[in-house]
Design an enzyme around this catalytic site. Structure first.
Site, PDB file in Angstrom:
ATOM      1  N   HIS A  52       0.817  -1.213   0.000  1.00 50.49           N
ATOM      2  CA  HIS A  52       0.000   0.000   0.000  1.00 50.49           C
ATOM      3  C   HIS A  52       0.855   1.270   0.000  1.00 50.49           C
ATOM      4  CE1 HIS A  52      -3.457  -2.378   2.179  1.00 50.49           C
ATOM      5  NE2 HIS A  52      -3.329  -2.712   0.904  1.00 50.49           N
ATOM      6  N   PRO A  53       1.837   1.433  -0.872  1.00 54.44           N
ATOM      7  CA  PRO A  53       2.644   2.658  -0.834  1.00 54.44           C
ATOM      8  C   PRO A  53       1.841   3.876  -1.294  1.00 54.44           C
ATOM      9  CG  PRO A  53       3.221   1.357  -2.762  1.00 54.44           C
ATOM     10  CD  PRO A  53       2.282   0.514  -1.934  1.00 54.44           C
TER      11      PRO A  53
END
Length: 549
Positions: free
Chosen positions: A484-485
């Site tokens: 989930h960057p």
């Protein structure tokens, strides 16, 4: 080679943007995708993520820098390399986050347009929720929160597991309420995730927004295998403006230009968008000069503020109940799984990577849930490794609101060289403390009466580790990214030194250039990030269309 809108990246945001902006037949739209088409069969079979992550056909194969918070380890960092981007290889979980996330965005950006009540219609606009297929009996509250008839299909999962039902009951015994909707503003509770599938197939954004509508429009062009080398700028009017891009294609180097008043939109994601900006001379001046790149616009926030969800994978052996470990460890078991999917589009081949979810607080002092569980009826040593030969479940827990911040920085002036990704996980005392607390809470849930009949036995990290220091160190040993960057081109107020874009997602100091993807999030959402990225694109599409007029 001139267009009214050029979109860089045919991932989650780019596919929706292309659909909305090309609906105006009087404007030419070009969508550039550095990867290939989504024609690999494992993209579309839900369990196929196992064969897409780590596959150079579908994944950019990034790795993080060795991380002190992970005791020197580096992690695989998957990013989608096909049409649909990460929606073609992700976990398919439909999750908006919490209303408080968007209230915080509005404060950070200085714009009421990002408040929960303002963004909710943009979630609903493309949503097609399965419960509203037959709305009789559906509550008015649910109807007010969810949409139907849009392109983005949301369905319930097509299987259940006795051991996961028991985990849900144990979570309730530990004080976590049951939930049948994680997307109403507060996702607190335990229940099965809803998924972006249609009839047991993965539903990616290329299917939803490109085919068949967008691809049939005469004013729309899609180029695959087209990697942007750098953006081009013009200052002849006295204002610095993006005017096009140099693109390496299968046919050679091409220059694409913007028509007067046109806009280029970066939708290459939290890794790709800051990389392209830095290669183009937009970013921290010292970094650019180090690589011999002329500084077009000095913006310290490009590539800064990287945030991600780090999940701590605990494994518990169980007895007297079926898990995927033993089902899939025999030829007969694999044959049964394949036959069930072939006949019914159900069973383990229709599984999202995580089936059961739970949101709760790491301590009573927390006002909002700050932990998310992904619970699976399987276990393995690491992603890509074989399943264990014993029956077990994995209860992965992540800190929804990490205070650690990392960076994405180019390594050279060449677009083909992957950037250095340094998440700096567990680099703050608060994150290490919450890691320890979350492991204790996991043990508390597994000790509840509902699971006693399966005699859970902690296999990883092991019951011998008890102190805060031991648990934080063990978290560094066993934790991994949940992919989930966000945050590397954050939006913010004029006085925010790390703000890359304003509240309407326009790059500061450069006309005709916006960033529309997960990189603009000032802070990470309290849950999976794919659906919030779609909302951002829906919100931005409206502003782009208004700017044309």
């Amino acid at each position: 080679m001139s267009f009214d809108t050029i979109i860089v990246g045919a991932g989650t945001a780019g596919c929706l943007l292309a659909n909305r902006l090309s609906a105006d037949r009087g404007k030419r739209v070009l969508l550039l995708e550095a990867g290939g088409r989504d024609d690999y069969h494992w993209i579309h079979i839900p369990v196929g993520y196992l064969y897409c992550i780590g596959n150079p056909r579908t994944d950019w194969l990034y790795k993080t820098e060795p991380d002190a918070g992970l005791n020197g380890r580096s992690l695989r960092y998957p990013r989608g390399k096909v049409l649909g981007g990460c929606s073609s290889i992700n976990g398919m979980i439909y999750m908006r986050g919490q209303s408080r996330d968007y209230e915080a965005w509005a404060e950070a950006a200085g714009d009421e347009a990002w408040r929960w009540g303002q963004v909710l219609p943009f979630f609903k606009q493309h949503e097609n929720h399965w419960r509203l297929d037959a709305p009789a009996g559906v509550s008015e509250r649910f109807k007010a929160l969810h949409g139907h008839g849009g392109e983005w299909r949301v369905e319930r999962q097509r299987l259940r597991w006795d051991v996961l039902d028991a985990f849900a009951e144990a979570a309730q015994q530990a004080g976590i309420p049951a939930s049948d909707d994680f997307n109403g503003g507060s996702n607190e509770g335990v229940g099965y995730f809803e998924v972006n599938q249609r009839g047991g197939w993965r539903w990616n954004t290329a299917k939803a927004f490109l085919r068949p509508t967008c691809l049939g429009r005469p004013n729309f062009e899609l180029w695959t295998g087209a990697q942007v080398r750098h953006l081009q700028f013009d200052e002849s009017s006295g204002q610095r403006r993006c005017c096009g891009a140099e693109v390496m294609t299968p046919h050679g180097l091409e220059t694409v230009r913007l028509n007067p008043g046109g806009e280029l939109v970066l939708a290459a994601g939290a890794i790709g968008s800051p990389q392209i900006l830095q290669l183009s001379g937009v970013g921290p001046a010292e970094l650019l000069q180090r690589h011999g790149i002329d500084v077009v616009q000095a913006l310290d926030g490009v590539g800064a503020n990287l945030q991600d969800h780090l999940q701590i994978r605990t494994v518990f052996k169980v007895q007297g109940v079926k898990t995927l470990n033993t089902m899939a460890n025999s030829l007969w078991g694999k044959a049964r799984i394949g036959l069930e999917y072939a006949l019914r589009r159900s069973g383990p081949m229709s599984m999202a990577p995580s089936q059961l979810g739970a949101f709760t607080r790491s301590s009573a002092a927390k006002v909002w849930p700050d932990l998310e569980y992904h619970v699976q009826p399987l276990s393995l040593d690491a992603f890509g490794e074989p399943l264990h030969r014993f029956n077990a479940i994995t209860a992965s827990v992540c800190n929804l609101n990490p205070t650690s911040r990392g960076t994405v920085q180019i390594r050279s002036a060449g677009a083909a060289v992957a950037p250095a990704i340094a998440p700096n996980y567990l680099s703050t005392e608060e994150d290490r403390r919450i890691a320890a607390e979350s492991l204790r809470l996991t043990r508390k849930i597994l000790a509840q009466p509902a699971l006693a009949r399966y005699r859970p036995e902690e296999y990883k990290p092991g019951p011998q580790y008890q102190s805060d220091e031991e648990l934080a160190r063990l978290a560094g040993d066993i934790a991994t990214t949940i992919f989930h960057p966000v945050g590397t081109c954050k939006m913010g107020r004029d006085d925010d030194p790390l703000a890359v874009v304003d509240s309407r997602l326009r790059v500061r100091g450069i006309a005709g250039l916006r960033v529309v993807d997960a990189s603009v999030m000032p802070t990470i959402t309290s849950g999976n990030t794919n659906s919030p990225t779609l909302m951002i694109a829906e919100r931005a599409a409206q502003w782009l269309l208004e700017a044309r007029r």
